[in-house]
Design an enzyme around this catalytic site. Structure first.
Site, PDB file in Angstrom:
ATOM      1  N   GLN A  30      11.762  14.400 -19.136  1.00  0.00           N
ATOM      2  CA  GLN A  30      11.011  13.678 -20.316  1.00  0.00           C
ATOM      3  C   GLN A  30       9.310  13.831 -19.906  1.00  0.00           C
ATOM      4  O   GLN A  30       8.696  12.917 -19.758  1.00  0.00           O
ATOM      5  CB  GLN A  30      11.364  11.939 -20.088  1.00  0.00           C
ATOM      6  CG  GLN A  30      12.722  11.980 -20.292  1.00  0.00           C
ATOM      7  CD  GLN A  30      13.064  10.596 -20.068  1.00  0.00           C
ATOM      8  OE1 GLN A  30      12.389   9.566 -19.971  1.00  0.00           O
ATOM      9  NE2 GLN A  30      14.644  10.133 -20.001  1.00  0.00           N
ATOM     10  N   CYS A  31       8.973  15.020 -19.821  1.00  0.00           N
ATOM     11  CA  CYS A  31       7.604  15.226 -19.428  1.00  0.00           C
ATOM     12  C   CYS A  31       6.792  16.174 -20.593  1.00  0.00           C
ATOM     13  O   CYS A  31       7.806  16.823 -21.284  1.00  0.00           O
ATOM     14  CB  CYS A  31       7.903  16.062 -18.080  1.00  0.00           C
ATOM     15  SG  CYS A  31       5.952  16.702 -17.668  1.00  0.00           S
ATOM     16  N   GLY A  32       5.721  16.214 -20.835  1.00  0.00           N
ATOM     17  CA  GLY A  32       5.129  17.080 -21.866  1.00  0.00           C
ATOM     18  C   GLY A  32       5.239  18.797 -21.265  1.00  0.00           C
ATOM     19  O   GLY A  32       5.128  19.270 -22.321  1.00  0.00           O
TER      20      GLY A  32
END
Length: 159
Positions: free
Chosen positions: A35-37
């Site tokens: 759930q990271c850029g």
């Protein structure tokens, strides 16, 4: 220097092993998060793996929840996410800490051998990458913003 191939790791299925089965291969070790850029880098990592695996590259993903709690899932949920969303076929291991007193020995070793900017060992964020030569020597550390495709020339030089 610690022998990277003898450091114990645990697969996403819970199996204990070492990286010894990859001795003689070039390794790209990455701390990952779902759930990271930078999560779309899974695709670039998979592309590198498919392009170079027959020449001896192994990409190894180690999920970590230490940065913004961006990897909250269980090991099996993480594996499923990577497979369904990015077609990941390289190994994804059990979730680890990469910093602090509970840092996994693999990442303690990688950080010591390839410090970051200004000599700091601390990993700053998800998708920090470490390139390891066939002999187990840590060759280079890459920042999270370094896209996987930008590593191709360095990987080719080691293959």
């Amino acid at each position: 220097m610690a022998d990277i191939f003898n450091i114990p790791v645990r697969t996403s299925e819970g199996k204990k092993m070492t990286l010894g089965e990859f001795e003689g291969k070039v390794l790209l070790v990455v701390n990952t998060a779902s759930q990271c850029g930078f999560t779309p880098q899974y695709q670039g990592l998979e592309d590198l793996y498919r392009r170079y695996k027959d020449r001896g590259l192994m990409v190894l993903g180690f999920p970590c929840n230490q940065f913004g709690h961006q990897e909250p899932g269980s090991d099996s949920e993480i594996q499923e996410f990577c497979t369904l969303n990015f077609g990941v076929s390289f190994p994804i291991y059990a979730k680890v800490d990469v910093n602090g007193s509970d840092a996994h020995p693999l990442f303690s070793h990688l950080k010591q051998e390839a410090p970051g900017i200004f000599g700091t060992e601390r990993i700053k964020w998800n998708f920090t990458k470490f390139l390891v030569g066939r002999d187990g020597a840590v060759v280079k550390r890459y920042a999270p913003k370094d896209k996987p495709e930008a590593l191709a020339a360095d990987i080719e030089a080691l293959l």
